[in-house]
Design a protein around this motif. Structure first.
Motif, PDB file in Angstrom:
ATOM      1  N   ASN A 265       0.804  -1.238   0.000  1.00 23.59           N
ATOM      2  CA  ASN A 265       0.000   0.000   0.000  1.00 23.59           C
ATOM      3  C   ASN A 265       0.829   1.277   0.000  1.00 23.59           C
ATOM      4  O   ASN A 265       0.438   2.284   0.591  1.00 23.59           O
ATOM      5  N   ARG A 323      -4.720  -5.654   3.413  1.00 23.75           N
ATOM      6  CA  ARG A 323      -3.380  -5.991   2.926  1.00 23.75           C
ATOM      7  C   ARG A 323      -3.478  -7.194   1.986  1.00 23.75           C
ATOM      8  O   ARG A 323      -4.142  -8.183   2.310  1.00 23.75           O
ATOM      9  N   LYS A 435      -7.220   3.973  -6.831  1.00 20.11           N
ATOM     10  CA  LYS A 435      -6.754   4.292  -5.476  1.00 20.11           C
ATOM     11  C   LYS A 435      -7.968   4.488  -4.590  1.00 20.11           C
ATOM     12  O   LYS A 435      -8.830   5.314  -4.874  1.00 20.11           O
ATOM     13  N   GLN A 443      -5.105   2.315  -0.634  1.00 21.39           N
ATOM     14  CA  GLN A 443      -4.813   1.051  -1.295  1.00 21.39           C
ATOM     15  C   GLN A 443      -4.857   1.279  -2.796  1.00 21.39           C
ATOM     16  O   GLN A 443      -5.549   2.185  -3.278  1.00 21.39           O
ATOM     17  N   TYR A 444      -4.158   0.407  -3.539  1.00 20.67           N
ATOM     18  CA  TYR A 444      -4.053   0.578  -4.976  1.00 20.67           C
ATOM     19  C   TYR A 444      -4.235  -0.756  -5.694  1.00 20.67           C
ATOM     20  O   TYR A 444      -3.716  -1.781  -5.257  1.00 20.67           O
TER      21      TYR A 444
END
Length: 508
Positions: A265, A323, A435, A443-444
């Motif tokens: 991230n 995550r 994003k 987060q991407y």
């Protein structure tokens, strides 16, 4: 070598369907260099339509997707922007492009489109290389294989053995530019994507965040490739200078599966490449200066994979904690490996590596009975099959069934899935960077169906949000260059997002 699988919604009913490539020997021998016109039904590819009750029905023959030849990989993408996902199926001896007619059937348009290719094709990726709004096609090839002229092992009957890839010469990929009229032009040399390799896996992302999509190629037993998009319609191969061509010891390895997403991230896509036992899966952390750091040791990936052989691989947030974790299909390539290396296995369980934010931990043993079953795993595609907000997977095996891994993780964590619809960009939104800003941080995700090994995953972008995170805003950088922002988006939903016009539309 195995074969691939695609998770895609071919009939736009909101449910993912499953396409399986069949890579078996042919029922009848055919002359060398020719493409067989008929396969026995047991050798057909298979399309399984998901019904509303969560079961699947075989619609292969109705859809016209039986296929021919020795199948390898598959890539799903809407190449003509008509709203229906098309299929490109690779093979040894000739590839096939199937156009989705929108009525549950497909038409073989290979000859008309000019995408038949040649040689031993493996993974393929739909990606708009020149941002003209049309998906182009990059097709990897493994090597120049000639079983008649090359013999490995003792030169007597019954003692022939598999040859190491080093014995065969490398071969360039095929790159088909979408001309917009149902036809494609092969442009590998013109674009600079023609460096000879032994390609097995391909993934796409903008690694240097210059607004242009780049490509990574997992090669077998030679340097790995990273193609940087120069922005003028050409690419340059920078694997060595970017430090992803070899491992930390400067050694090559059997690169097979690959994924290219941001696992920590920080806004920069990272890279994972699977390989054979005694080589350690390669995890490369994006340093932000157009180079990568080999992170297999520090992350824990090296220790947990040293004695394993990996193929299909994906970054995915299986527990929606925000995550991205790692899921890997495993199994050695030699069915005799245990005779000489008793510590290794031909059949292996799947691997699930949990991202703790400070490295990865192997949680396979406590993640369900499916992780205690040994398979000869190969292709793998991921996606939310039942739309419950938890990412599932489909795995192919050699000489065995395909498996659906249904994610039943018990969690209070929230999620968000975005289905992009391009208008100036390609309709699938492939290459878009999404994003999501949450109260726990950003987060991407790069939108793509490519990655893994020989397979094609759900095009929808999935985000785990954790238990308390709130979506503050979403920013989408479309391939067209349009920047779109959404605010106050509710969690726990699949949200369709249409690409806006380049400039705001004035009220009428």
């Amino acid at each position: 070598m195995g074969s691939g699988v695609a998770l895609f919604d071919y009939d736009n009913d909101g449910l993912l369907d499953i396409f399986l490539v069949n890579g078996a020997a042919l029922a009848d021998p055919t002359p060398k260099g020719t493409i067989p016109q008929k396969n026995a039904p047991k050798y057909w590819n298979r399309l399984f339509h998901q019904k509303k009750d969560g079961t699947f029905e075989d619609v292969t023959e109705k859809a016209g997707l039986q296929g021919v030849g020795y199948g390898m990989g598959v890539a799903a993408g809407d190449y003509d922007n008509d709203g229906y996902e098309d299929l490109y199926v690779t093979a040894y001896g000739g590839n096939r492009l199937y156009h989705n007619n929108g009525d549950g059937t497909f038409t073989d348009v290979t000859e008309k489109s000019g995408t038949a290719g040649g040689g031993w094709s493996t993974s393929a990726a739909w990606v708009d290389l020149d941002n003209d709004g049309l998906l182009d096609l990059v097709v990897l090839r493994y090597l120049r294989w000639d079983f008649d002229d090359i013999w490995c092992g003792e030169h007597r009957e019954g003692f022939r053995s598999y040859c190491h890839p080093d014995i065969f010469p490398a071969v360039s990929a095929l790159v088909y530019h979408n001309d917009g009229n149902g036809r494609f032009t092969e442009v590998a040399a013109k674009t600079g994507l023609d460096k000879p390799g032994k390609g097995l896996g391909i993934a796409v992302a903008d690694y240097d965040r210059d607004g242009k999509i780049d490509l990574v190629v997992a090669n077998d037993s030679m340097l790995e490739f990273l193609y940087r998009n120069k922005g003028d319609g050409t690419f340059e191969e920078v694997g060595l200078t970017a430090e992803i061509a070899v491992d930390a010891d400067g050694k090559t390895y059997a690169g097979m599966g690959v994924d290219f997403q941001d696992y920590d991230n920080d806004g920069l896509p990272d890279l994972v490449i699977t390989n054979l036992a005694n080589q350690k899966y390669a995890l490369y952390h994006n340093s932000g200066d157009s180079s990568f750091t080999y992170d297999s040791y520090m992350s824990g990936i090296g220790g947990m994979t040293l004695l394993h052989s990996g193929w299909g691989v994906q970054f995915l947030d299986y527990d929606n904690d925000g995550r991205k974790d790692l899921l890997v299909a495993q199994g050695h390539d030699l069915d005799t490996i245990e005779l000489n290396f008793p510590q290794l296995r031909y059949k292996e369980p799947m691997l699930l590596a949990h991202n703790t934010g400070k490295g990865f931990v192997d949680v396979s043993a406590q993640s369900g009975d499916v992780f205690h079953q040994a398979w000869v795993g190969r292709g793998m595609a991921v996606g939310d099959i039942d739309n419950d907000g938890r990412v599932d997977a489909v795995v192919t095996t050699n000489d065995g069934p395909a498996y659906i891994l249904h994610n039943e993780t018990v969690t209070a964590n929230h999620w968000l899935t975005l289905m992009l619809v391009g208008h100036r960009s390609n309709r699938d939104g492939i290459g878009a960077l999404v994003k999501v800003n949450t109260s726990a941080g950003p987060q991407y995700v790069t939108v793509t169906t490519a990655g893994s090994y020989l397979s094609s995953s759900d095009k929808r972008a999935h985000f785990g949000l954790g238990a308390d995170a709130v979506v503050k805003s979403i920013e989408i950088r479309w391939p067209s260059g349009i920047i779109q922002r959404l605010n106050d988006v509710r969690a726990d939903q699949i949200l369709k997002v249409d690409e806006p016009p380049a400039t705001p539309v004035k009220p009428s």
